[in-house]
Write a protein that holds these residues in place. Sequence first.
Motif, PDB file in Angstrom:
ATOM      1  N   GLN A  88       2.120   1.748  -3.483  1.00 57.29           N
ATOM      2  CA  GLN A  88       1.037   2.222  -4.161  1.00 57.29           C
ATOM      3  C   GLN A  88       0.999   3.732  -4.028  1.00 57.29           C
ATOM      4  O   GLN A  88       0.716   4.321  -4.961  1.00 57.29           O
ATOM      5  CB  GLN A  88      -0.185   1.352  -3.858  1.00 57.29           C
ATOM      6  CG  GLN A  88      -1.194   1.937  -4.871  1.00 57.29           C
ATOM      7  CD  GLN A  88      -2.634   1.105  -4.928  1.00 57.29           C
ATOM      8  OE1 GLN A  88      -2.682   0.026  -5.216  1.00 57.29           O
ATOM      9  NE2 GLN A  88      -3.469   1.783  -4.426  1.00 57.29           N
TER      10      GLN A  88
ATOM     11  N   LEU B 122      -8.149  12.515  -6.311  1.00 61.24           N
ATOM     12  CA  LEU B 122      -8.098  11.236  -5.451  1.00 61.24           C
ATOM     13  C   LEU B 122      -7.483  11.735  -4.287  1.00 61.24           C
ATOM     14  O   LEU B 122      -6.282  11.778  -4.006  1.00 61.24           O
ATOM     15  CB  LEU B 122      -7.533  10.137  -6.188  1.00 61.24           C
ATOM     16  CG  LEU B 122      -7.462   8.868  -5.108  1.00 61.24           C
ATOM     17  CD1 LEU B 122      -8.740   8.144  -4.935  1.00 61.24           C
ATOM     18  CD2 LEU B 122      -6.382   7.870  -5.973  1.00 61.24           C
TER      19      LEU B 122
ATOM     20  N   LYS C 215     -12.103   1.321 -10.068  1.00 64.91           N
ATOM     21  CA  LYS C 215     -13.042   0.533 -10.555  1.00 64.91           C
ATOM     22  C   LYS C 215     -14.423   1.067 -10.623  1.00 64.91           C
ATOM     23  O   LYS C 215     -15.123   0.970 -11.589  1.00 64.91           O
ATOM     24  CB  LYS C 215     -13.283  -0.481  -9.453  1.00 64.91           C
ATOM     25  CG  LYS C 215     -14.418  -1.378  -9.162  1.00 64.91           C
ATOM     26  CD  LYS C 215     -14.024  -2.601  -9.925  1.00 64.91           C
ATOM     27  CE  LYS C 215     -14.668  -4.034  -9.845  1.00 64.91           C
ATOM     28  NZ  LYS C 215     -14.205  -4.642  -8.513  1.00 64.91           N
ATOM     29  N   ARG C 216     -14.623   2.060  -9.818  1.00 66.15           N
ATOM     30  CA  ARG C 216     -15.717   2.980 -10.021  1.00 66.15           C
ATOM     31  C   ARG C 216     -15.753   3.689 -11.249  1.00 66.15           C
ATOM     32  O   ARG C 216     -16.895   3.823 -12.073  1.00 66.15           O
ATOM     33  CB  ARG C 216     -15.927   3.816  -8.814  1.00 66.15           C
ATOM     34  CG  ARG C 216     -16.662   3.520  -7.389  1.00 66.15           C
ATOM     35  CD  ARG C 216     -17.070   4.554  -6.699  1.00 66.15           C
ATOM     36  NE  ARG C 216     -16.263   5.160  -6.458  1.00 66.15           N
ATOM     37  CZ  ARG C 216     -15.119   5.269  -5.385  1.00 66.15           C
ATOM     38  NH1 ARG C 216     -15.250   3.927  -4.887  1.00 66.15           N
ATOM     39  NH2 ARG C 216     -14.267   6.100  -5.102  1.00 66.15           N
TER      40      ARG C 216
ATOM     41  N   TYR D  98      -3.217  -3.077 -12.394  1.00 68.87           N
ATOM     42  CA  TYR D  98      -4.869  -3.169 -12.314  1.00 68.87           C
ATOM     43  C   TYR D  98      -5.478  -3.455 -13.732  1.00 68.87           C
ATOM     44  O   TYR D  98      -6.661  -3.752 -13.861  1.00 68.87           O
ATOM     45  CB  TYR D  98      -5.540  -1.788 -11.790  1.00 68.87           C
ATOM     46  CG  TYR D  98      -5.111  -1.541 -10.223  1.00 68.87           C
ATOM     47  CD1 TYR D  98      -6.039  -2.079  -9.440  1.00 68.87           C
ATOM     48  CD2 TYR D  98      -3.985  -0.742 -10.032  1.00 68.87           C
ATOM     49  CE1 TYR D  98      -5.774  -1.894  -8.012  1.00 68.87           C
ATOM     50  CE2 TYR D  98      -3.927  -0.405  -8.779  1.00 68.87           C
ATOM     51  CZ  TYR D  98      -4.835  -0.881  -7.660  1.00 68.87           C
ATOM     52  OH  TYR D  98      -4.491  -0.957  -6.262  1.00 68.87           O
TER      53      TYR D  98
ATOM     54  N   GLY E 135     -10.231   0.927  -5.770  1.00 69.19           N
ATOM     55  CA  GLY E 135     -11.817   1.212  -5.797  1.00 69.19           C
ATOM     56  C   GLY E 135     -12.116   2.406  -6.375  1.00 69.19           C
ATOM     57  O   GLY E 135     -13.182   2.237  -7.094  1.00 69.19           O
ATOM     58  N   TRP E 136     -11.403   3.361  -6.523  1.00 68.98           N
ATOM     59  CA  TRP E 136     -11.634   4.550  -7.465  1.00 68.98           C
ATOM     60  C   TRP E 136     -11.732   4.373  -8.920  1.00 68.98           C
ATOM     61  O   TRP E 136     -12.688   4.750  -9.409  1.00 68.98           O
ATOM     62  CB  TRP E 136     -10.592   5.689  -6.912  1.00 68.98           C
ATOM     63  CG  TRP E 136     -10.885   6.813  -7.482  1.00 68.98           C
ATOM     64  CD1 TRP E 136     -11.855   7.874  -7.344  1.00 68.98           C
ATOM     65  CD2 TRP E 136     -10.036   7.592  -8.651  1.00 68.98           C
ATOM     66  NE1 TRP E 136     -11.632   9.042  -7.851  1.00 68.98           N
ATOM     67  CE2 TRP E 136     -10.395   8.791  -8.901  1.00 68.98           C
ATOM     68  CE3 TRP E 136      -8.957   7.280  -9.310  1.00 68.98           C
ATOM     69  CZ2 TRP E 136     -10.161   9.711  -9.872  1.00 68.98           C
ATOM     70  CZ3 TRP E 136      -8.270   8.023 -10.238  1.00 68.98           C
ATOM     71  CH2 TRP E 136      -8.845   9.296 -10.550  1.00 68.98           C
TER      72      TRP E 136
ATOM     73  N   ASP F 279      -4.267   5.522  -1.303  1.00 63.40           N
ATOM     74  CA  ASP F 279      -4.333   3.802  -0.990  1.00 63.40           C
ATOM     75  C   ASP F 279      -5.546   3.248  -1.657  1.00 63.40           C
ATOM     76  O   ASP F 279      -5.781   2.024  -1.993  1.00 63.40           O
ATOM     77  CB  ASP F 279      -4.394   3.512   0.516  1.00 63.40           C
ATOM     78  CG  ASP F 279      -2.934   3.711   0.994  1.00 63.40           C
ATOM     79  OD1 ASP F 279      -2.132   3.343   0.123  1.00 63.40           O
ATOM     80  OD2 ASP F 279      -2.611   3.824   2.342  1.00 63.40           O
ATOM     81  N   SER F 280      -6.933   4.137  -1.909  1.00 64.14           N
ATOM     82  CA  SER F 280      -8.002   3.572  -2.353  1.00 64.14           C
ATOM     83  C   SER F 280      -8.096   3.768  -3.996  1.00 64.14           C
ATOM     84  O   SER F 280      -9.239   3.784  -4.567  1.00 64.14           O
ATOM     85  CB  SER F 280      -8.985   4.331  -1.819  1.00 64.14           C
ATOM     86  OG  SER F 280      -8.917   5.784  -1.905  1.00 64.14           O
TER      87      SER F 280
ATOM     88  N   ASP G 270      -7.226   9.780  -1.278  1.00 63.50           N
ATOM     89  CA  ASP G 270      -6.605   8.845  -0.625  1.00 63.50           C
ATOM     90  C   ASP G 270      -5.730   7.804  -1.458  1.00 63.50           C
ATOM     91  O   ASP G 270      -6.536   7.020  -2.217  1.00 63.50           O
ATOM     92  CB  ASP G 270      -7.493   7.723   0.501  1.00 63.50           C
ATOM     93  CG  ASP G 270      -6.668   6.840   1.248  1.00 63.50           C
ATOM     94  OD1 ASP G 270      -5.619   6.910   1.271  1.00 63.50           O
ATOM     95  OD2 ASP G 270      -7.375   5.956   1.636  1.00 63.50           O
TER      96      ASP G 270
ATOM     97  N   LYS H 266       0.764  -1.336   0.190  1.00 64.80           N
ATOM     98  CA  LYS H 266       0.066  -0.162  -0.237  1.00 64.80           C
ATOM     99  C   LYS H 266       0.812   1.328  -0.072  1.00 64.80           C
ATOM    100  O   LYS H 266       0.655   2.300  -0.845  1.00 64.80           O
ATOM    101  CB  LYS H 266      -1.028  -0.103   1.293  1.00 64.80           C
ATOM    102  CG  LYS H 266      -2.094  -1.070   1.072  1.00 64.80           C
ATOM    103  CD  LYS H 266      -3.249  -0.462   1.423  1.00 64.80           C
ATOM    104  CE  LYS H 266      -4.566  -1.241   1.206  1.00 64.80           C
ATOM    105  NZ  LYS H 266      -5.949  -0.490   1.525  1.00 64.80           N
TER     106      LYS H 266
END
Lengths: 230, 183
Positions: free
Chosen positions: B8, B66, B77-78, B30, B74-75, B70-71, B68, B5
């Motif tokens: 990343q 963005l 993916k959305r 990803y 998920g971001w 680390d996310s 965070d 993390k």
Amino acid sequence: MGELKKYLQQHKEEMSFDEPGPLLWEKIAAPPAKKQPGRLVKFTVRFAVAAVILVMLLAGIRFLTSEKTQEKIEPVAIKKQAPADTIPQPSTPAIAEIKDTVKPAPALAVVKAKKKPDERYALMKSFKESYGELVNYQLQNIRTTPVYAENPAYFNDFKTRLRQMDTDEAAIRTNIRQNGISNTLIEQLINVYQQKLDVLKSLQQEINKMNTRVQQENPADSLNKYYLNI
Amino acid sequence: MGTAKTIQAAVVTKAVNGDRDAQAWLYHQYSKAMFNVCTRMTGNHSNAEDILQEAFMTAFKNLGQLKDADSFGGWLKRIVVNECIRHGKNGFAWSEWSDEQSDTLADETTEWWSTVSLEILHREIKKLPDGCRQVFVLYAMEDYSHKDIAADLGVSESTSKSQYHRARQLLRERINIQIAIHG
């Protein structure tokens, strides 16, 4: 949560069997500036094609109208020189006389000045005919090409653009009728025709691309086809 | 996991500033998972590639938003799912699905989905018809609620539910055929 959903959620990460093409990253990473030369080349090619068409049209018009123009000169020139009731019948020797004169009569100068709008109207008519044929040909191609993918609404954008160009063309023609013809209006008309051809070409390419893709990915007997009403 | 993390987060920070190597790292990290989301949603590779390209370009362009690092996953993916929805939204033909057909689902006693490999399951999901495939993937795999699906696809909640049942029924039938053929 249903059992199927639970199962899929648990194994989602393992269900990565597809891989993107190796060149995809290159497309993503390509800086936008690189697109500029492509556009420039496209514009240059488009400009060159337009110039060639224009030159050919002008040459054609000059060739076709050269004799007609000579025929028109004579009666107008004579009209200025003599009263209406003594106008002689048009004849070729009269043209020769006018042409041989060292200093052209004022009447001839008037004729020459009046030739310009006539030429421009002829030019406009010629554009309409030649471009119109090209546009109709392309439209006919599209109407007879079967479409295998997407629904007709997908092509609405192309239809809207074509309708807009029809409106633009009508507006220019109205302007010509009301204010007379000018080089600017002719240029505008050429632009509209060229844009129409560009849009139709793009549409044809889009249909071809889509058909190829769908035909590669699906068995032939499972394909539904329709024709664009454009 | 913690180190990964941190790496990343560092890479995302570099990618925000337009570092191509950092962006390439994120892409390679990803792209495969996101591509599979795209293929399941669109049903074909060509559209999936177009969407993935668009999604990554959007992500890199808006990476500064963005909060965070680390996310990022998920971001991203959305963005990918939203691109898939946007891509297919206008082209769906929603087939009717009657209540009687839904009733047959209540008879399910065996876990038919576990009788075949995940690869066959993945392949058959991609072959589902437009509309019901997207609903199925969003509900069963991306954990969207029927309410969210209805809002995103511009349909009613009951349509979303019926399309999910339709997809499930088709999937079962097709997988049973596969089993009958290949054992």
